[in-house]
Design a protein around this motif. Sequence first.
Motif, PDB file in Angstrom:
ATOM      1  N   LEU A  64       0.818  -1.214   0.000  1.00 59.46           N
ATOM      2  CA  LEU A  64       0.000   0.000   0.000  1.00 59.46           C
ATOM      3  C   LEU A  64       0.851   1.264   0.000  1.00 59.46           C
ATOM      4  CD1 LEU A  64      -2.945  -0.832   2.444  1.00 59.46           C
ATOM      5  CD2 LEU A  64      -2.967  -0.817  -0.041  1.00 59.46           C
ATOM      6  N   PHE A  65       1.940   1.259   0.787  1.00 58.24           N
ATOM      7  CA  PHE A  65       2.734   2.469   0.958  1.00 58.24           C
ATOM      8  C   PHE A  65       4.137   2.367   0.359  1.00 58.24           C
ATOM      9  CE2 PHE A  65       0.008   2.140   4.860  1.00 58.24           C
ATOM     10  CZ  PHE A  65      -0.934   3.074   4.453  1.00 58.24           C
ATOM     11  N   GLY A  66       4.592   1.173   0.045  1.00 62.68           N
ATOM     12  CA  GLY A  66       5.964   1.013  -0.436  1.00 62.68           C
ATOM     13  C   GLY A  66       6.251   1.779  -1.701  1.00 62.68           C
ATOM     14  N   GLY A  67       5.328   1.714  -2.678  1.00 62.70           N
ATOM     15  CA  GLY A  67       5.531   2.432  -3.922  1.00 62.70           C
ATOM     16  C   GLY A  67       5.547   3.929  -3.727  1.00 62.70           C
ATOM     17  N   ALA A  68       4.679   4.437  -2.857  1.00 64.74           N
ATOM     18  CA  ALA A  68       4.612   5.879  -2.621  1.00 64.74           C
ATOM     19  C   ALA A  68       5.821   6.378  -1.837  1.00 64.74           C
ATOM     20  CB  ALA A  68       3.328   6.222  -1.877  1.00 64.74           C
ATOM     21  N   ILE A  69       6.342   5.550  -0.939  1.00 65.40           N
ATOM     22  CA  ILE A  69       7.451   5.995  -0.093  1.00 65.40           C
ATOM     23  C   ILE A  69       8.784   5.902  -0.816  1.00 65.40           C
ATOM     24  CG2 ILE A  69       8.736   5.475   2.015  1.00 65.40           C
ATOM     25  CD1 ILE A  69       6.114   4.595   3.281  1.00 65.40           C
ATOM     26  N   SER A  70       9.043   4.778  -1.465  1.00 64.91           N
ATOM     27  CA  SER A  70      10.351   4.589  -2.100  1.00 64.91           C
ATOM     28  C   SER A  70      10.287   4.421  -3.607  1.00 64.91           C
ATOM     29  CB  SER A  70      11.032   3.348  -1.504  1.00 64.91           C
ATOM     30  OG  SER A  70      10.315   2.171  -1.850  1.00 64.91           O
ATOM     31  N   GLY A  71       9.079   4.252  -4.153  1.00 63.60           N
ATOM     32  CA  GLY A  71       8.953   4.072  -5.586  1.00 63.60           C
ATOM     33  C   GLY A  71       9.123   2.652  -6.064  1.00 63.60           C
ATOM     34  N   ASP A  72       9.534   1.755  -5.185  1.00 61.79           N
ATOM     35  CA  ASP A  72       9.763   0.361  -5.560  1.00 61.79           C
ATOM     36  C   ASP A  72       9.445  -0.511  -4.351  1.00 61.79           C
ATOM     37  OD1 ASP A  72      10.533  -2.061  -6.525  1.00 61.79           O
ATOM     38  OD2 ASP A  72      12.654  -1.568  -6.768  1.00 61.79           O
ATOM     39  N   THR A  73       8.446  -1.382  -4.491  1.00 60.48           N
ATOM     40  CA  THR A  73       8.042  -2.213  -3.349  1.00 60.48           C
ATOM     41  C   THR A  73       9.127  -3.194  -2.945  1.00 60.48           C
ATOM     42  OG1 THR A  73       6.965  -3.753  -4.886  1.00 60.48           O
ATOM     43  CG2 THR A  73       5.588  -2.038  -3.909  1.00 60.48           C
TER      44      THR A  73
END
Length: 273
Positions: A64-73
């Motif tokens: 849910l938040f990985g892509g928004a926080i770092s751009g790559d899960t």
Amino acid sequence: MSTTTLERPVRTVATRVERPEPPSALSASLTLGWRSVLKIRRIPEQLFDVTFQPVIFILMFVYLFGGAISGDTTQYLQFVLPGILVQTVVMASLYTGISLNTDIGKGIFDRFRSLPIWRPAALVGALLADSIRYVVAAVVCLAVGMAMGFRPDGGVLDVVAACLLVLVFAFSLSWVFAFLGLTMRSAGAVQGVSMLAMFPLTFASNVFVDPSTMPGWLRAWVDVNPVSHLVTAVRGLMSGSPQAGDIGWALIGCAVLVAVFAPLTVRAYRRKS
């Protein structure tokens, strides 16, 4: 034959019977710790928080938040899994206070008081038994992370050392919650106060994000938060580049927690029992 004549041999035999030696402090603590383990076996629902919570947190924060926080899960998983491992195990330690408060309310410790054993054995046994919960939480976190693609750069020994460091910290912190369990009136109150203290320790840390993006006043707290030092130490060990400073600060925090709260907890326990 008179009754007095019959009583004399009985009294003679009774006086010759030697009483067994009382169990040692270690033996009594391990025995009562095994009692707590049996409670887990009979009521496996007690392990739900350390089995389902890490799965939910890992899936939620990574996807849910990985892509928004770092751009790559995948990259965020490498960053956040050691933090969630620390958070899960540390939060599991608050169950100690709830369990102790429940046993006291049921009068179980009044029964222990009548036994010829080392007085704090029930307390120490409960703390030792809760270490099993910490191990379960750590294993679940690592298993879920590995299934999702987490690959620590450090070796097996580094990962084991990281987990042992987390277990030692959780055991040290459990003395705080044991003290709350012995001094508060209800299990609900223990849970409420424990969660109130746990949230700033775990969420206001470097578990989920890099603190460099935080405002100055919040980062000042994160920098002195013992959980932040523990997370940094665990990340360093799992990445194969351990930081001696953070490991040292984490161990110092453990020593301070035990030195301060172990005597207070034992004193509160003796007053209760």
